[in-house]
Design an enzyme around this catalytic site. Structure first.
Site, PDB file in Angstrom:
ATOM      1  N   LYS A 102      -6.944   5.224   8.541  1.00 51.75           N
ATOM      2  CA  LYS A 102      -7.595   5.749   7.334  1.00 51.75           C
ATOM      3  C   LYS A 102      -8.953   6.327   7.687  1.00 51.75           C
ATOM      4  O   LYS A 102      -9.731   5.682   8.403  1.00 51.75           O
ATOM      5  CB  LYS A 102      -7.776   4.605   6.309  1.00 51.75           C
ATOM      6  CG  LYS A 102      -8.471   5.033   5.039  1.00 51.75           C
ATOM      7  CD  LYS A 102      -8.640   3.891   4.058  1.00 51.75           C
ATOM      8  CE  LYS A 102      -9.437   4.348   2.841  1.00 51.75           C
ATOM      9  NZ  LYS A 102      -9.630   3.279   1.868  1.00 51.75           N
ATOM     10  N   SER A 123     -12.660  -3.425  -1.862  1.00 55.00           N
ATOM     11  CA  SER A 123     -13.070  -2.936  -0.542  1.00 55.00           C
ATOM     12  C   SER A 123     -14.566  -2.709  -0.531  1.00 55.00           C
ATOM     13  O   SER A 123     -15.091  -2.035  -1.421  1.00 55.00           O
ATOM     14  CB  SER A 123     -12.415  -1.587  -0.241  1.00 55.00           C
ATOM     15  OG  SER A 123     -11.054  -1.717  -0.065  1.00 55.00           O
ATOM     16  N   ARG A 157       0.857  -1.194   0.000  1.00 52.69           N
ATOM     17  CA  ARG A 157       0.000   0.000   0.000  1.00 52.69           C
ATOM     18  C   ARG A 157       0.888   1.238   0.000  1.00 52.69           C
ATOM     19  O   ARG A 157       1.448   1.623   1.021  1.00 52.69           O
ATOM     20  CB  ARG A 157      -0.891  -0.021   1.237  1.00 52.69           C
ATOM     21  CG  ARG A 157      -1.931   1.080   1.316  1.00 52.69           C
ATOM     22  CD  ARG A 157      -2.861   0.799   2.490  1.00 52.69           C
ATOM     23  NE  ARG A 157      -4.002   1.701   2.516  1.00 52.69           N
ATOM     24  CZ  ARG A 157      -4.053   2.804   3.259  1.00 52.69           C
ATOM     25  NH1 ARG A 157      -3.026   3.157   4.007  1.00 52.69           N
ATOM     26  NH2 ARG A 157      -5.142   3.550   3.247  1.00 52.69           N
TER      27      ARG A 157
HETATM   28  N1  TZP Z   1      -9.541   0.355   4.897  1.00 57.10           N
HETATM   29  C1  TZP Z   1     -10.493   0.297   5.807  1.00 57.10           C
HETATM   30  S1  TZP Z   1      -9.893   0.546   7.366  1.00 57.10           S
HETATM   31  C2  TZP Z   1      -8.301   0.702   6.786  1.00 57.10           C
HETATM   32  C3  TZP Z   1      -8.294   0.573   5.408  1.00 57.10           C
HETATM   33  C4  TZP Z   1      -7.127   0.683   4.543  1.00 57.10           C
HETATM   34  C5  TZP Z   1      -7.144   0.966   7.666  1.00 57.10           C
HETATM   35  C6  TZP Z   1      -6.673  -0.257   8.366  1.00 57.10           C
HETATM   36  O1  TZP Z   1      -5.540   0.057   9.152  1.00 57.10           O
HETATM   37  P1  TZP Z   1      -5.366  -0.467  10.645  1.00 57.10           P
HETATM   38  O2  TZP Z   1      -4.139   0.279  11.146  1.00 57.10           O
HETATM   39  O3  TZP Z   1      -5.091  -1.934  10.588  1.00 57.10           O
HETATM   40  O4  TZP Z   1      -6.604  -0.101  11.412  1.00 57.10           O
END
Ligand code: TZP
Ligand code: MG
Length: 221
Positions: A143, A114, A45
């Site tokens: 995010k 997603s 990513r």
């Molecule tokens: N998509 C939905 S939540 C997220 C993404 C890319 C972030 C996930 O990161 P983390 O640090 O595991 O909560």
């Protein structure tokens, strides 16, 4: 649409290599650390870098993953996935749509989408995705998804609705991973809990062990 072979995750842990919060680490070093912990599934990513820098990183990570027998999924960019012959791509609701992504990648590559609600999950399945992401399962500061936290009950709902493998995402830690898997996800995707650990390799190993022992306990009843 032609029937696709069912994809299965090679591991219940989808590691996400994103150097967010670890500016001292390169993507390549991070991927090496993750693979050294026994990861068999890695999503690269790379946000906010020019395409040619993303491509150069992806090329190196491709080699690292190949050496570690780790499946490589490129986040967002079907063109980069194709250019480095990655195993697949993961697209969000604002990336290239599924149909166009399949046109770019062809039938032989994995496409994950997603999703955040039942309608998106069903649309991804009908559109020929190989797996779906679902979340944010728990609260996350990694995010700003624009969607409320979904929780385990909604994950169960999605599990009952679609047949595709599901990777749960958002706020998942080594401690919370077994609950997400028990609620019907085939895999859990994790960024901060892995990447922010002092010892990334040890954290990947420990997370895999926690998942495996929770599974064994469940099997023993
Ligand atoms: N998509 C939905 S939540 C997220 C993404 C890319 C972030 C996930 O990161 P983390 O640090 O595991 O909560
Ligand atoms: Mg995306």
């Amino acid at each position: 649409m032609a029937e696709r072979l069912r994809f299965t995750f090679p591991s219940p842990l989808c590691t996400i290599a994103d150097t967010l919060g670890r500016p001292e680490l390169s993507f390549v070093d991070l991927a090496k650390k993750i693979c050294a912990g026994g990861a068999r599934l890695l999503q690269l990513r790379v946000k906010d870098l020019p395409a040619r820098e993303f491509l150069a990183i992806a090329q190196e990570v491709r080699t690292i993953c190949q050496q570690a027998s780790c499946l490589l999924i490129i986040n967002d960019r079907a063109d980069i996935a194709l250019a480095v012959d990655a195993d697949g791509v993961h697209v969000g609701q604002e990336d290239l749509p599924l149909e166009a992504t399949r046109k770019v990648l062809g039938p032989g590559k994995i496409i994950g989408v997603s999703t955040h609600d039942p309608a998106q999950a069903v649309a991804a399945e009908r559109g020929g995705a190989d797996y779906i992401g679902f979340g944010p399962l728990f609260g996350t500061s990694t995010k700003a998804t624009g969607y409320p936290v979904r929780g385990l009950d909604q994950l169960r709902e999605i599990r009952a609705l679609v047949h595709l493998p599901i990777v749960a995402i958002g706020g998942i830690t080594a401690e919370r991973a077994p609950a997400a898997l028990a609620a019907g996800a085939e895999a859990v995707a994790m960024i901060s809990d892995l990447v922010l650990a002092d010892d990334v390799t040890g954290k990947v190993r420990e997370t895999l062990e926690k998942i495996n022992s929770a599974r064994q306990e469940k099997q023993r009843g």
